[in-house]
Scaffold this motif. Structure first.
Motif, PDB file in Angstrom:
ATOM      1  N   GLN A 110      30.892 -29.105   1.104  1.00 41.11           N
ATOM      2  CA  GLN A 110      31.173 -28.906  -0.315  1.00 41.11           C
ATOM      3  C   GLN A 110      31.262 -30.217  -1.073  1.00 41.11           C
ATOM      4  OE1 GLN A 110      34.757 -26.646   0.121  1.00 41.11           O
ATOM      5  NE2 GLN A 110      33.599 -24.752   0.362  1.00 41.11           N
ATOM      6  N   ILE A 111      30.985 -31.318  -0.376  1.00 39.50           N
ATOM      7  CA  ILE A 111      31.114 -32.636  -0.998  1.00 39.50           C
ATOM      8  C   ILE A 111      29.760 -33.329  -1.016  1.00 39.50           C
ATOM      9  CG2 ILE A 111      32.269 -34.862  -0.867  1.00 39.50           C
ATOM     10  CD1 ILE A 111      34.373 -33.466   0.906  1.00 39.50           C
ATOM     11  N   ALA A 112      29.402 -33.879  -2.186  1.00 39.82           N
ATOM     12  CA  ALA A 112      28.183 -34.680  -2.267  1.00 39.82           C
ATOM     13  C   ALA A 112      28.569 -36.094  -2.689  1.00 39.82           C
ATOM     14  CB  ALA A 112      27.208 -34.085  -3.269  1.00 39.82           C
ATOM     15  N   TYR A 113      28.040 -37.068  -1.971  1.00 40.29           N
ATOM     16  CA  TYR A 113      28.417 -38.461  -2.200  1.00 40.29           C
ATOM     17  C   TYR A 113      27.218 -39.218  -2.736  1.00 40.29           C
ATOM     18  CZ  TYR A 113      29.465 -43.294  -0.666  1.00 40.29           C
ATOM     19  OH  TYR A 113      29.650 -44.645  -0.583  1.00 40.29           O
ATOM     20  N   VAL A 114      27.423 -39.967  -3.800  1.00 36.84           N
ATOM     21  CA  VAL A 114      26.363 -40.808  -4.362  1.00 36.84           C
ATOM     22  C   VAL A 114      26.776 -42.266  -4.163  1.00 36.84           C
ATOM     23  CG1 VAL A 114      25.006 -41.357  -6.403  1.00 36.84           C
ATOM     24  CG2 VAL A 114      25.915 -39.059  -6.111  1.00 36.84           C
ATOM     25  N   PRO A 115      26.216 -42.942  -3.149  1.00 34.81           N
ATOM     26  CA  PRO A 115      26.636 -44.331  -2.895  1.00 34.81           C
ATOM     27  C   PRO A 115      26.126 -45.288  -3.967  1.00 34.81           C
ATOM     28  CG  PRO A 115      24.971 -43.628  -1.291  1.00 34.81           C
ATOM     29  CD  PRO A 115      25.188 -42.481  -2.225  1.00 34.81           C
ATOM     30  N   GLN A 116      26.660 -46.508  -3.960  1.00 35.48           N
ATOM     31  CA  GLN A 116      26.109 -47.532  -4.849  1.00 35.48           C
ATOM     32  C   GLN A 116      24.655 -47.746  -4.464  1.00 35.48           C
ATOM     33  OE1 GLN A 116      28.450 -51.103  -4.785  1.00 35.48           O
ATOM     34  NE2 GLN A 116      30.311 -50.048  -5.377  1.00 35.48           N
ATOM     35  N   ARG A 159      18.772 -42.482 -10.454  1.00 30.78           N
ATOM     36  CA  ARG A 159      18.445 -41.068 -10.683  1.00 30.78           C
ATOM     37  C   ARG A 159      18.025 -40.385  -9.393  1.00 30.78           C
ATOM     38  NH1 ARG A 159      15.845 -40.146 -16.299  1.00 30.78           N
ATOM     39  NH2 ARG A 159      16.698 -41.865 -17.502  1.00 30.78           N
ATOM     40  N   THR A 160      17.294 -41.117  -8.544  1.00 25.89           N
ATOM     41  CA  THR A 160      16.872 -40.550  -7.265  1.00 25.89           C
ATOM     42  C   THR A 160      18.092 -40.203  -6.409  1.00 25.89           C
ATOM     43  OG1 THR A 160      14.911 -41.940  -7.368  1.00 25.89           O
ATOM     44  CG2 THR A 160      15.419 -40.948  -5.247  1.00 25.89           C
ATOM     45  N   PHE A 161      19.044 -41.140  -6.352  1.00 30.95           N
ATOM     46  CA  PHE A 161      20.268 -40.879  -5.592  1.00 30.95           C
ATOM     47  C   PHE A 161      21.019 -39.672  -6.159  1.00 30.95           C
ATOM     48  CE2 PHE A 161      21.747 -44.875  -3.080  1.00 30.95           C
ATOM     49  CZ  PHE A 161      20.754 -44.601  -2.154  1.00 30.95           C
ATOM     50  N   LEU A 162      21.017 -39.584  -7.498  1.00 38.98           N
ATOM     51  CA  LEU A 162      21.703 -38.471  -8.136  1.00 38.98           C
ATOM     52  C   LEU A 162      21.035 -37.148  -7.754  1.00 38.98           C
ATOM     53  CD1 LEU A 162      24.096 -38.289  -9.968  1.00 38.98           C
ATOM     54  CD2 LEU A 162      22.577 -38.342 -11.936  1.00 38.98           C
ATOM     55  N   ALA A 163      19.696 -37.150  -7.756  1.00 41.74           N
ATOM     56  CA  ALA A 163      18.963 -35.934  -7.394  1.00 41.74           C
ATOM     57  C   ALA A 163      19.257 -35.539  -5.950  1.00 41.74           C
ATOM     58  CB  ALA A 163      17.458 -36.152  -7.582  1.00 41.74           C
ATOM     59  N   ARG A 164      19.390 -36.535  -5.082  1.00 47.31           N
ATOM     60  CA  ARG A 164      19.688 -36.246  -3.675  1.00 47.31           C
ATOM     61  C   ARG A 164      21.052 -35.558  -3.554  1.00 47.31           C
ATOM     62  NH1 ARG A 164      20.381 -41.117   0.636  1.00 47.31           N
ATOM     63  NH2 ARG A 164      22.172 -41.494  -0.686  1.00 47.31           N
ATOM     64  N   ALA A 165      21.990 -35.937  -4.424  1.00 49.55           N
ATOM     65  CA  ALA A 165      23.295 -35.279  -4.396  1.00 49.55           C
ATOM     66  C   ALA A 165      23.219 -33.890  -5.035  1.00 49.55           C
ATOM     67  CB  ALA A 165      24.325 -36.133  -5.129  1.00 49.55           C
ATOM     68  N   LEU A 224      31.154 -37.116  -5.612  1.00 48.31           N
ATOM     69  CA  LEU A 224      31.788 -38.426  -5.608  1.00 48.31           C
ATOM     70  C   LEU A 224      30.722 -39.463  -5.907  1.00 48.31           C
ATOM     71  CD1 LEU A 224      33.841 -37.993  -2.310  1.00 48.31           C
ATOM     72  CD2 LEU A 224      34.679 -37.731  -4.638  1.00 48.31           C
ATOM     73  N   MET A 225      30.865 -40.153  -7.036  1.00 44.08           N
ATOM     74  CA  MET A 225      29.813 -41.103  -7.427  1.00 44.08           C
ATOM     75  C   MET A 225      30.391 -42.506  -7.499  1.00 44.08           C
ATOM     76  SD  MET A 225      27.931 -38.999 -10.419  1.00 44.08           S
ATOM     77  CE  MET A 225      27.541 -37.259 -10.243  1.00 44.08           C
TER      78      MET A 225
END
Lengths: 256, 403
Positions: free
Chosen positions: A78-84, A149-155, A164-165
């Motif tokens: 239930q958690i999606a993480y967007v790393p730096q 944006r790519t990382f965001l889409a992956r989340a 978590l961004m």
């Protein structure tokens, strides 16, 4: 503070230390479900550390973290993480759509290839962040904003309850920043909880409905109107008054 | 380029490699009157097999920035080879097990050094690499005194000797490679995710530690198997160079691994066959020379990333900018001298923009944007045509850059 079982993110007595020096100290936070929270504080305040310790990427010295009333291991899906975005090598040989599909590897069996259904949801996530025309590009051709944006889409393909961004606005242009803010607000409107580590004070009042002011210890945490006071900011940013005053001045200017 | 075009390009390169290797084998046979006997065939096959396996797993080592760890591991395997021989004679599996154990101990030592002291990884690698290698040389010198040592070809482990590969070895290599390849294919997606972004892989529930361990173990096994071919000193070249070369041509990890396998097979097979001609030609160096040539070609010629491609691209951009500047300056000069049909002296333009101006004006003339006006025998000028005038007024510099 005692947490409510329905809280999306509940931290008790969390302490993390590097070589004996505390990076965060005795943090107690309860974040209800459905808020858009900004984690704000000066450099070295432990914002990223809080996030990374909560999802067990770095070891805790003490404390417990619960997500939706359950320990991390049980709440994983239930958690999606967007790393730096600086945390990976963008010269890695892969395409944008492939990176987005990685968000589904957890749900996909180990040796199953992504099917048409997975490709479709990756595609719509790319559409949501305005990157569909870059789907087949190798990632080393992307600009900083496109990487984010790519990382965001992956989340987004993870379809999580909690996002978590980590510093999603670091060094991206204004257009990308607006696009990311819009997506965060859409997520909140859909009832998701979004926690964003953010390093500067500009516009935080307009972006987030909850704020966590952090400087090693928690300075204040709650709805933005209640927390975003000059006194709290002074406490968070210490003697560095000019930063605070500058940001107040920016705050008074009308937001475009 | 699109992804599909890149795939076509990779298939093309693979076909060229295959064709080249076939021609090479044919030449080798006809010019040296070689019997394409069992030895040469197993040597060429074994070389190609080990070369491709090392290249595929080496690609992961390159992407994880662990190239030097591979080098240290290869060197650290030597004492194990000697010990394996002392304990059980020339039995390939014993030598390989010895190599793997010794390499594994070396790696644990590296990790302990980095974890418990303030030594950095490169220092720890250097220490283990030299200490284990030294111990290996001493043990080897001792083992050489045994009567069956020269027959076992222990010294070939230092620089590699493909001729030492015998038929039984080939079976062991084939089955081990098949196992490794299956594991790699089954775990392809998780391994890719861990290699690209391991914190993220952990947050989607992949067992990151286990996957890393699997990958490292596979790299260790590959190195150990490749030792006989390339030798402990040069193994690292066979491990990383094909991957680096393949990276130049590819957009995705699958493309990179496939092409690396092709490069590895080509250089492994070719190096092994050449050195099989004469026991004095060491296999490892031959393979590495071939690999390096492939790397050189890839770095200079590959589309988009290659040096030649980039140089051509820059030249094209420079010319596009220059022609736009010329049109702009001609327009300004003309307007400053009475009207847009006024001609601009050639010497004026060359004086401002340098020698490249002449060729650039010629190509503008061919495009019908400018025309030449002769005023005196020594001096000529250039005038904008109607299209050239429109182009100059639009100043569509960016559009031409893209064209």
């Amino acid at each position: 503070m005692t947490g409510n079982a329905s809280d999306a993110f509940c931290v008790e007595d969390l302490t993390v230390a590097y070589r004996g020096v505390p990076a965060i100290w005795d943090v107690d936070v309860n974040i209800p479900e459905g808020v858009l929270l900004g984690v704000v504080g000066p450099n070295g305040a432990g914002k990223t550390t809080l996030l990374r310790a909560a999802i067990q990427l770095i070891p805790k010295a003490a404390g417990t973290v619960r997500f939706f009333g359950r320990p991390y291991e049980e709440a994983l899906s239930q958690i999606a993480y967007v790393p730096q975005r600086g945390s990976v090598d963008w010269d890695f040989p892969t395409t944008v759509i492939d990176v987005v599909l990685m968000g589904l590897y957890g749900r996909l069996g180990w040796w199953r290839r992504p099917s048409d259904r997975e490709r479709k949801s990756a595609w719509s996530a790319l559409e949501q962040v305005g990157m569909q025309e870059y789907a087949d590009r190798p990632i080393n051709q992307l600009s900083g904003g496109q990487q984010q944006r790519t990382f965001l889409a992956r989340a987004l393909v993870q379809d999580a309850r909690l996002y978590l961004m980590d510093e999603p606005f670091a060094a991206v242009d204004a257009v990308t920043e607006r696009a990311i803010v819009q997506i965060m607000q859409e997520l909140r409107a859909a009832g998701r909880t979004v926690i964003v580590v953010h390093h500067d004070l500009q516009a935080v009042r307009h972006y987030f409905d909850w704020l966590l002011l952090l400087n090693i210890e928690v300075v204040a945490c709650g709805p933005t109107e209640a927390v975003f006071t000059e006194e709290n900011l002074r406490k968070t940013y210490g003697g560095n008054l000019s930063t605070v005053e500058d940001s107040r001045r920016v705050e008074r200017a009308p937001f475009p | 380029m699109t992804n599909a075009q890149v795939w076509r390009q990779i298939v093309l390169v693979l076909a060229i490699l295959g064709f080249g290797f076939a021609v090479f084998l044919w030449l080798l046979q006809s010019s040296f009157q070689l019997r394409l006997d069992y030895t040469l065939r197993s040597v060429a096959l074994g070389g190609a097999l080990l070369g491709s396996l090392s290249a595929v797993l080496g690609s992961f080592a390159v992407l994880r920035q662990q190239s030097l760890l591979g080098d240290a591991l290869a060197h650290a395997a030597l004492p194990g080879v000697a010990l394996g021989f002392l304990l059980s004679g020339r039995e390939l599996s014993a030598l390989l097990i010895g190599a793997a154990v010794s390499g594994w101990v070396g790696m644990q030592f590296i990790q302990t050094l980095v974890g418990t002291t303030r030594l950095k990884q490169d220092v720890a690698l250097g220490i283990v690499l030299s200490a284990w290698f030294a111990a290996g040389i001493i043990l080897l010198a001792y083992a050489q005194n045994r009567p069956d040592a020269s027959q076992a070809g222990l010294d070939t482990f230092i620089f590699g000797q493909a001729a030492a590969i015998i038929e039984e070895d080939l079976w062991l290599m084939f089955s081990l490679s098949a196992v490794l390849l299956c594991v790699l294919l089954l775990l392809w997606h998780p391994l890719k995710a861990v290699t690209f972004d391991s914190p993220f892989a952990a947050t989607i529930g992949l067992p990151v530690r286990l996957l890393r361990l699997v990958l490292t173990t596979m790299i260790v096994i590959t190195i150990v198997m490749g030792l006989q071919l390339a030798g402990v000193i040069l193994m690292v070249g066979l491990l990383i160079a094909p991957g680096v070369a393949a990276r130049q041509w590819s957009y995705t990890l699958a493309q990179m691994a496939l092409l690396a396998a092709g490069f590895g097979a080509f250089s492994g097979g070719m190096g092994a066959s050449i050195s099989a001609l004469d026991a004095d030609i060491p296999t490892g160096p031959t393979i590495i020379v071939v690999t390096f040539l492939l790397l050189l070609i890839s770095i200079s010629l590959a589309p988009e990333r290659g040096l030649l491609w980039r140089w051509l691209r820059e030249r094209k951009d420079r010319r596009a900018v220059l022609s736009q500047q010329l049109l702009r300056d001609m327009l300004r000069y003309a307007l400053g001298h009475g009207g847009s049909t006024h001609a601009t002296p050639n010497s004026f333009l060359v004086g401002i923009h340098g020698a490249a101006t002449r060729t650039c004006l010629q190509s503008l003339k061919q495009d019908g944007l400018v025309e030449r006006v002769r005023q005196t025998p020594e001096e000529h000028s250039w005038r904008l045509t109607q299209t050239g005038l429109a182009e100059a007024e639009r100043g569509s510099f960016q559009r031409r850059m893209g064209a």
